[in-house]
Design a protein around this motif. Structure first.
Motif, mmCIF file in Angstrom:
data_model
loop_
_atom_site.group_PDB
_atom_site.id
_atom_site.type_symbol
_atom_site.label_atom_id
_atom_site.label_comp_id
_atom_site.label_asym_id
_atom_site.label_seq_id
_atom_site.Cartn_x
_atom_site.Cartn_y
_atom_site.Cartn_z
ATOM 1 N N ASP A 31 -68.772 51.473 -50.362
ATOM 2 C CA ASP A 31 -67.665 50.598 -50.762
ATOM 3 C C ASP A 31 -67.596 49.360 -49.876
ATOM 4 O OD1 ASP A 31 -66.071 52.502 -52.733
ATOM 5 O OD2 ASP A 31 -66.613 53.704 -50.985
ATOM 6 N N LEU A 32 -67.837 49.552 -48.576
ATOM 7 C CA LEU A 32 -67.831 48.424 -47.652
ATOM 8 C C LEU A 32 -68.974 47.464 -47.961
ATOM 9 C CD1 LEU A 32 -67.074 50.386 -44.360
ATOM 10 C CD2 LEU A 32 -65.546 48.763 -45.463
ATOM 11 N N ALA A 33 -70.134 48.027 -48.289
ATOM 12 C CA ALA A 33 -71.287 47.189 -48.609
ATOM 13 C C ALA A 33 -70.998 46.303 -49.821
ATOM 14 C CB ALA A 33 -72.508 48.067 -48.869
ATOM 15 N N ILE A 34 -70.325 46.868 -50.824
ATOM 16 C CA ILE A 34 -69.976 46.095 -52.021
ATOM 17 C C ILE A 34 -68.934 45.031 -51.689
ATOM 18 C CG2 ILE A 34 -68.879 46.238 -54.290
ATOM 19 C CD1 ILE A 34 -70.125 49.066 -54.530
ATOM 20 N N SER A 35 -67.903 45.415 -50.921
ATOM 21 C CA SER A 35 -66.826 44.476 -50.596
ATOM 22 C C SER A 35 -67.335 43.268 -49.816
ATOM 23 C CB SER A 35 -65.736 45.179 -49.777
ATOM 24 O OG SER A 35 -65.060 46.132 -50.559
ATOM 25 N N TYR A 36 -68.230 43.508 -48.871
ATOM 26 C CA TYR A 36 -68.693 42.422 -48.012
ATOM 27 C C TYR A 36 -70.056 41.868 -48.427
ATOM 28 C CZ TYR A 36 -64.817 43.648 -44.970
ATOM 29 O OH TYR A 36 -63.560 43.877 -44.469
ATOM 30 N N GLU A 37 -70.575 42.378 -49.561
ATOM 31 C CA GLU A 37 -71.844 41.892 -50.104
ATOM 32 C C GLU A 37 -72.974 41.968 -49.078
ATOM 33 O OE1 GLU A 37 -71.051 37.995 -51.630
ATOM 34 O OE2 GLU A 37 -69.901 38.746 -53.337
ATOM 35 N N VAL A 38 -73.075 43.158 -48.461
ATOM 36 C CA VAL A 38 -74.154 43.428 -47.512
ATOM 37 C C VAL A 38 -74.826 44.735 -47.927
ATOM 38 C CG1 VAL A 38 -73.041 42.236 -45.585
ATOM 39 C CG2 VAL A 38 -72.603 44.677 -45.934
ATOM 40 N N SER A 39 -75.971 45.037 -47.322
ATOM 41 C CA SER A 39 -76.637 46.312 -47.583
ATOM 42 C C SER A 39 -75.870 47.448 -46.912
ATOM 43 C CB SER A 39 -78.067 46.272 -47.055
ATOM 44 O OG SER A 39 -78.055 46.153 -45.639
ATOM 45 N N ILE A 40 -76.185 48.681 -47.295
ATOM 46 C CA ILE A 40 -75.527 49.826 -46.655
ATOM 47 C C ILE A 40 -75.873 49.875 -45.172
ATOM 48 C CG2 ILE A 40 -75.481 52.362 -46.548
ATOM 49 C CD1 ILE A 40 -75.612 52.444 -49.548
ATOM 50 N N SER A 41 -77.141 49.559 -44.840
ATOM 51 C CA SER A 41 -77.510 49.518 -43.419
ATOM 52 C C SER A 41 -76.751 48.407 -42.707
ATOM 53 C CB SER A 41 -79.019 49.317 -43.271
ATOM 54 O OG SER A 41 -79.423 48.087 -43.857
ATOM 55 N N GLY A 42 -76.494 47.299 -43.398
ATOM 56 C CA GLY A 42 -75.698 46.221 -42.807
ATOM 57 C C GLY A 42 -74.262 46.661 -42.585
ATOM 58 N N ALA A 43 -73.713 47.407 -43.555
ATOM 59 C CA ALA A 43 -72.359 47.930 -43.398
ATOM 60 C C ALA A 43 -72.291 48.901 -42.226
ATOM 61 C CB ALA A 43 -71.920 48.625 -44.688
ATOM 62 N N GLY A 44 -73.412 49.547 -41.927
ATOM 63 C CA GLY A 44 -73.464 50.457 -40.780
ATOM 64 C C GLY A 44 -73.197 49.762 -39.463
ATOM 65 N N ARG A 45 -73.360 48.436 -39.434
ATOM 66 C CA ARG A 45 -73.060 47.679 -38.214
ATOM 67 C C ARG A 45 -71.577 47.770 -37.864
ATOM 68 N NH1 ARG A 45 -75.236 41.918 -39.620
ATOM 69 N NH2 ARG A 45 -74.163 41.410 -37.651
ATOM 70 N N LEU A 46 -70.737 48.065 -38.861
ATOM 71 C CA LEU A 46 -69.307 48.240 -38.590
ATOM 72 C C LEU A 46 -69.065 49.501 -37.758
ATOM 73 C CD1 LEU A 46 -68.021 47.282 -42.138
ATOM 74 C CD2 LEU A 46 -67.667 45.958 -40.044
ATOM 75 N N ILE A 47 -69.905 50.510 -37.942
ATOM 76 C CA ILE A 47 -69.825 51.715 -37.108
ATOM 77 C C ILE A 47 -70.294 51.403 -35.692
ATOM 78 C CG2 ILE A 47 -70.711 54.067 -36.805
ATOM 79 C CD1 ILE A 47 -70.923 54.273 -39.848
ATOM 80 N N SER A 48 -71.384 50.644 -35.588
ATOM 81 C CA SER A 48 -71.910 50.261 -34.271
ATOM 82 C C SER A 48 -70.916 49.390 -33.519
ATOM 83 C CB SER A 48 -73.237 49.504 -34.433
ATOM 84 O OG SER A 48 -74.187 50.303 -35.091
ATOM 85 N N SER A 49 -70.223 48.499 -34.242
ATOM 86 C CA SER A 49 -69.241 47.620 -33.605
ATOM 87 C C SER A 49 -68.106 48.437 -33.003
ATOM 88 C CB SER A 49 -68.692 46.634 -34.636
ATOM 89 O OG SER A 49 -67.782 45.734 -34.044
ATOM 90 N N TYR A 50 -67.681 49.469 -33.713
ATOM 91 C CA TYR A 50 -66.637 50.359 -33.196
ATOM 92 C C TYR A 50 -67.106 51.045 -31.917
ATOM 93 C CZ TYR A 50 -62.994 53.973 -33.218
ATOM 94 O OH TYR A 50 -61.945 54.810 -32.870
ATOM 95 N N ALA A 51 -68.346 51.560 -31.940
ATOM 96 C CA ALA A 51 -68.897 52.251 -30.768
ATOM 97 C C ALA A 51 -68.993 51.312 -29.574
ATOM 98 C CB ALA A 51 -70.274 52.827 -31.097
ATOM 99 N N LEU A 52 -69.371 50.064 -29.826
ATOM 100 C CA LEU A 52 -69.427 49.081 -28.741
ATOM 101 C C LEU A 52 -68.032 48.827 -28.173
ATOM 102 C CD1 LEU A 52 -71.969 46.484 -30.192
ATOM 103 C CD2 LEU A 52 -72.331 48.027 -28.254
ATOM 104 N N GLY A 53 -67.035 48.811 -29.056
ATOM 105 C CA GLY A 53 -65.657 48.649 -28.593
ATOM 106 C C GLY A 53 -65.220 49.786 -27.696
ATOM 107 N N VAL A 54 -65.625 51.012 -28.054
ATOM 108 C CA VAL A 54 -65.319 52.182 -27.222
ATOM 109 C C VAL A 54 -65.921 52.013 -25.828
ATOM 110 C CG1 VAL A 54 -65.631 54.673 -26.946
ATOM 111 C CG2 VAL A 54 -65.164 53.720 -29.215
ATOM 112 N N CYS A 55 -67.205 51.628 -25.793
ATOM 113 C CA CYS A 55 -67.917 51.511 -24.512
ATOM 114 C C CYS A 55 -67.371 50.370 -23.658
ATOM 115 C CB CYS A 55 -69.413 51.302 -24.768
ATOM 116 S SG CYS A 55 -70.215 52.731 -25.538
ATOM 117 N N ALA A 56 -66.920 49.293 -24.291
ATOM 118 C CA ALA A 56 -66.382 48.157 -23.532
ATOM 119 C C ALA A 56 -64.941 48.385 -23.115
ATOM 120 C CB ALA A 56 -66.481 46.881 -24.377
ATOM 121 N N GLY A 57 -64.143 48.945 -24.024
ATOM 122 C CA GLY A 57 -62.719 49.076 -23.763
ATOM 123 C C GLY A 57 -62.367 50.105 -22.715
#
Length: 390
Positions: A31-57
């Motif tokens: 659903d995220l891939a469709i909403s933002y017009e990216v591939s599913i692997s590209g949408a997976g970057r949203l998971i990585s961004s969250y993990a980076l936030g955990v490590c930084a915060g």
């Protein structure tokens, strides 16, 4: 309800909220891939961004709020959580969504670290059990996160998951004010003092063991669906399988906490790392039989959360003067282990191997934690004999 029960309920509500926005993502990537017009692997970057936030915060909060009252830190973290998830819910561009996910991830590790200290103060005689009760919110979220996410995404929009999370964060922030008693603050520490405990080898051993155990479990668990389908389970039966996995996580979490209070967090962590390694090996050797493979996967899931609270308490115990940073570092280690495990577990699949091989990769990682924790246990016993003159 007394302050102990209401306080632990509030902490569990907080970890439930973090679990929903972490695990709920797994069901809405298309659903995220469709909403933002990216591939599913590209949408997976949203998971990585969250993990980076955990490590930084986590370390940033531990550094800048090290002398603040613990209750105030929890309140601030839930406010940031609510803001980050509201930003994500209304994000119209992929770039803004990445920023929002990073912000919503920042309070995650710090909440677990601070919450572990608060939980241990609420039940000082049963510290590990109290932390396990806090972590129970995360296990319930893993149990319910995917179905809740799927329901909201299918019947409304994926954005409603994060509107729900925003409201949940506000409610939890209010509970922090109303339901948690005065738990004080940590002993005053200087900027340098926060990091002083990292000069000793003990915290690094625990951080390494945490990364290896989590990495081992996630090397297989990240690919649990192809593992079970490869073993002969139908796709239609996977929801039942995930319910069993979620139930095992809940049981393992409470069992790890209870046993740690009866024996010791270190002994229990060592025992669980051995169990995890054996059951990960079992997922490899039983990869052609879905009954045996399913039983092995369920055991791995239980071990994954059984080791969570004892490792959290251990690192806080061995981070004197920097307890908030120690508690935060556990979450950084958890998330780095998850990322490393998922990456290494995916390598055999990328080279045409069956998904069952991920169990062998996972067992190799978690197996490396056994000598680390064994060495640590011998070191602790040796230090105790010197202290007692025996």
């Amino acid at each position: 309800m007394n302050k102990v029960k209401t306080g632990l309920f509030t902490l569990a509500a907080g970890t439930f909220g973090f679990g929903i926005v972490e695990y709920g993502m797994m069901s809405i990537l298309p659903d995220l891939a469709i909403s933002y017009e990216v591939s599913i692997s590209g949408a997976g970057r949203l998971i990585s961004s969250y993990a980076l936030g955990v490590c930084a915060g986590a370390p940033l909060v531990a550094f800048f709020l090290r002398n603040a009252p613990l209750k105030r830190i929890l309140l601030l973290l839930m406010c940031v959580y609510a803001v980050g998830n509201l930003m994500f819910a209304v994000s119209e561009t992929f770039q803004l969504a990445l920023v929002a996910r990073f912000i919503s991830g920042m309070p995650h590790g710090a909440f677990f670290g601070t919450g572990a200290i608060v939980a241990s103060r609420l039940m000082p005689g049963r510290a590990t059990t109290s932390v396990a009760i806090m972590v129970m919110g995360m296990t319930v979220a893993n149990f319910l996160g995917v179905p809740i996410g799927s329901f909201l995404a299918n019947n409304f929009s994926w954005r409603w998951i994060f509107f729900f999370a925003t409201g949940w964060g506000i409610m939890t922030a209010v509970c922090c004010v109303k339901l948690i008693g005065d738990v004080g603050s940590l002993a005053h520490s200087s900027a340098k003092g926060v990091f002083r405990f990292l000069r000793r080898p003990e915290p690094w051993i625990l951080i390494g063991a945490t990364m290896l155990c989590n990495g081992g479990a996630f090397a297989m668990y990240s690919y649990v669906s192809p593992v079970m389908v490869g073993a002969g389970m139908s796709v239609a039966a996977m929801p039942v399988m995930m319910l069993l996995v979620g139930g095992s996580m809940c049981v393992g979490n409470m069992l790890g906490g209870t046993l740690s209070d009866r024996f010791s967090p270190l002994k229990v962590s060592l025992a669980i790392s051995i169990i995890m390694t054996v059951t990960l090996l079992a997922t490899y050797f039983t990869r052609m039989d879905f009954w045996l493979a399913g039983a092995s996967v369920v055991c791995v899931a239980g071990a994954l959360f059984a080791i969570s609270s004892p490792m959290q308490l251990l690192l806080i115990e061995y981070s004197k003067g920097g307890e908030l940073m120690g508690g935060a570092m556990v979450q950084v280690a958890f998330n780095l282990g998850n990322a490393i495990g998922a990456f290494l577990g995916g390598l055999p699949l990328a080279h045409g191997q069956s998904a069952g091989v991920t169990g062998l990769v996972g067992a190799t990682l978690s197996g490396l934690a056994i000598p680390l924790l064994g060495f640590f246990l011998l070191k602790v016993r040796s230090a105790k004999r010197i202290d007692t003159g025996k």
